[in-house]
Design a protein around this motif. Structure first.
Motif, PDB file in Angstrom:
ATOM      1  N   HIS A   1      60.192  43.395  25.021  1.00  0.00           N
ATOM      2  CA  HIS A   1      61.358  43.451  25.890  1.00  0.00           C
ATOM      3  C   HIS A   1      62.640  43.493  25.057  1.00  0.00           C
TER       4      HIS A   1
ATOM      5  N   ASP B   1      63.051  35.488  34.496  1.00  0.00           N
ATOM      6  CA  ASP B   1      63.192  36.639  35.382  1.00  0.00           C
ATOM      7  C   ASP B   1      61.968  37.554  35.321  1.00  0.00           C
ATOM      8  N   ARG B   2      61.292  37.585  34.150  1.00  0.00           N
ATOM      9  CA  ARG B   2      60.222  38.547  33.943  1.00  0.00           C
ATOM     10  C   ARG B   2      58.833  37.920  33.838  1.00  0.00           C
TER      11      ARG B   2
END
Length: 320
Positions: free
Chosen positions: A6, A106-107
């Motif tokens: 990411h 969030d992920r």
């Protein structure tokens, strides 16, 4: 095992790099995602690599935990998008670590709303500084591995190296990884005792030096100046907050890992957060003995790291 890379903007001129790893068949979706934060002059590579077997990242993921490791600004795969080299400990602890935690939550594939943080050495100091300075932080559990907050004891060599805040703040470092790769074979062959405050070669597969030095990064001169000031006063102060005093107000569970032969962060200093934290759920894990001398880096790269560090950290996290 599945791994995803990411890119996360820190909104201060840098794109941070995050690596997410989990075992789809073993994932505990009601557990907190685990974020590993690297320390001084290093990146997160070493948490995903071990010269003899499973890495810390792999050991945790095999236990059903979702594991993340971060490269903060100027580390590893992070990239500048207008950001320079003028930054300090507060920028790393509050801005970068905050952006990383938000991205993880969030992920994540879990249902957690807070994260478990493993702070290695200075990474642990950044973890404590973040929790102390950010009013509504999202740290649910904390693991410090050889992390200083108050310098109760300091090795004379470290004190000498950071003796002048002004001087260390002037020196720009370049090519640290290449230098380490060139010098280490000679040191290991002729004067291995020089490494003893950091690692004990008899416990490490040193044939993997090419891989091990991939974790080395150039230290930042502005951070060096702040570290020198911290060592001189013994206290870590981040944006007006004296972190050692703020520990008493922290309630998150803490596992404090201390290597008995650590010369970089002596046991008395590494154990300070355990004694100072306000949490009623706190554990002190001392690794090594008089006959098995484990130092700073040995907690991650030694032949004994799996049984002495990785497994206890995994089990402690799973229990919570």
């Amino acid at each position: 095992m599945k791994t995803v890379e990411h890119t996360v903007p820190n909104h201060d001129g840098w794109n941070l790099a995050l690596t997410q790893t989990w075992d789809e068949t073993a994932l505990r979706k009601n557990s907190r995602p685990v974020l590993i934060v690297p320390g001084y002059g290093m990146n997160s590579f070493i948490f995903g690599y071990h010269p003899r077997g499973t890495s810390l990242e792999g050991a945790l993921a095999k236990g059903g935990l979702e594991v993340w490791r971060v490269d903060l600004r100027a580390q590893g795969q992070s990239r500048s998008v207008g950001g320079g080299d003028v930054y300090g400990l507060a920028d790393l602890a509050i801005t970068d670590l905050g952006a990383a935690i938000d991205a993880v939550l969030d992920r994540t594939n879990t249902s957690a709303t807070t994260a478990a943080i493993i702070g290695a050495s200075l990474g642990g100091s950044l973890m404590f500084a973040h929790a102390a300075a950010v009013a509504h932080h999202k740290i649910g559990t904390m693991i410090s591995v050889g992390a200083p907050v108050r310098w109760v004891k300091i090795h004379p060599l470290l004190r000498a190296a950071f003796g002048s805040p002004r001087l260390v703040g002037l020196v720009r470092f370049r090519g640290s990884r290449q230098l380490a790769g060139a010098l280490l074979p000679h040191v290991l062959k002729h004067t291995p005792w020089l490494l003893s405050i950091y690692m004990n070669p008899e416990h490490v597969d040193t044939s993997a030096l090419t891989e091990l030095v991939r974790t080395v990064e150039d230290p930042n001169r502005h951070v060096n100046r702040e570290i020198a000031e911290w060592i001189r006063s013994s206290e870590l102060v981040v944006r007006g907050t004296t972190v050692s005093r703020a520990l008493a107000s922290l309630r998150a569970p803490l596992l404090c890992v201390v290597a008995k032969a650590d010369g970089i962060v002596p046991p008395e200093t590494a154990a300070f957060p355990y004694h100072a934290i306000g949490s009623t759920d706190r554990t002190l894990l001392e690794v090594g003995s008089e006959t098995l001398k484990l130092a700073h880096a040995d907690m991650f790269i030694s032949n004994h790291a799996h049984e002495r560090v990785f497994a206890p950290v995994r089990d402690w996290l799973i229990e919570r």
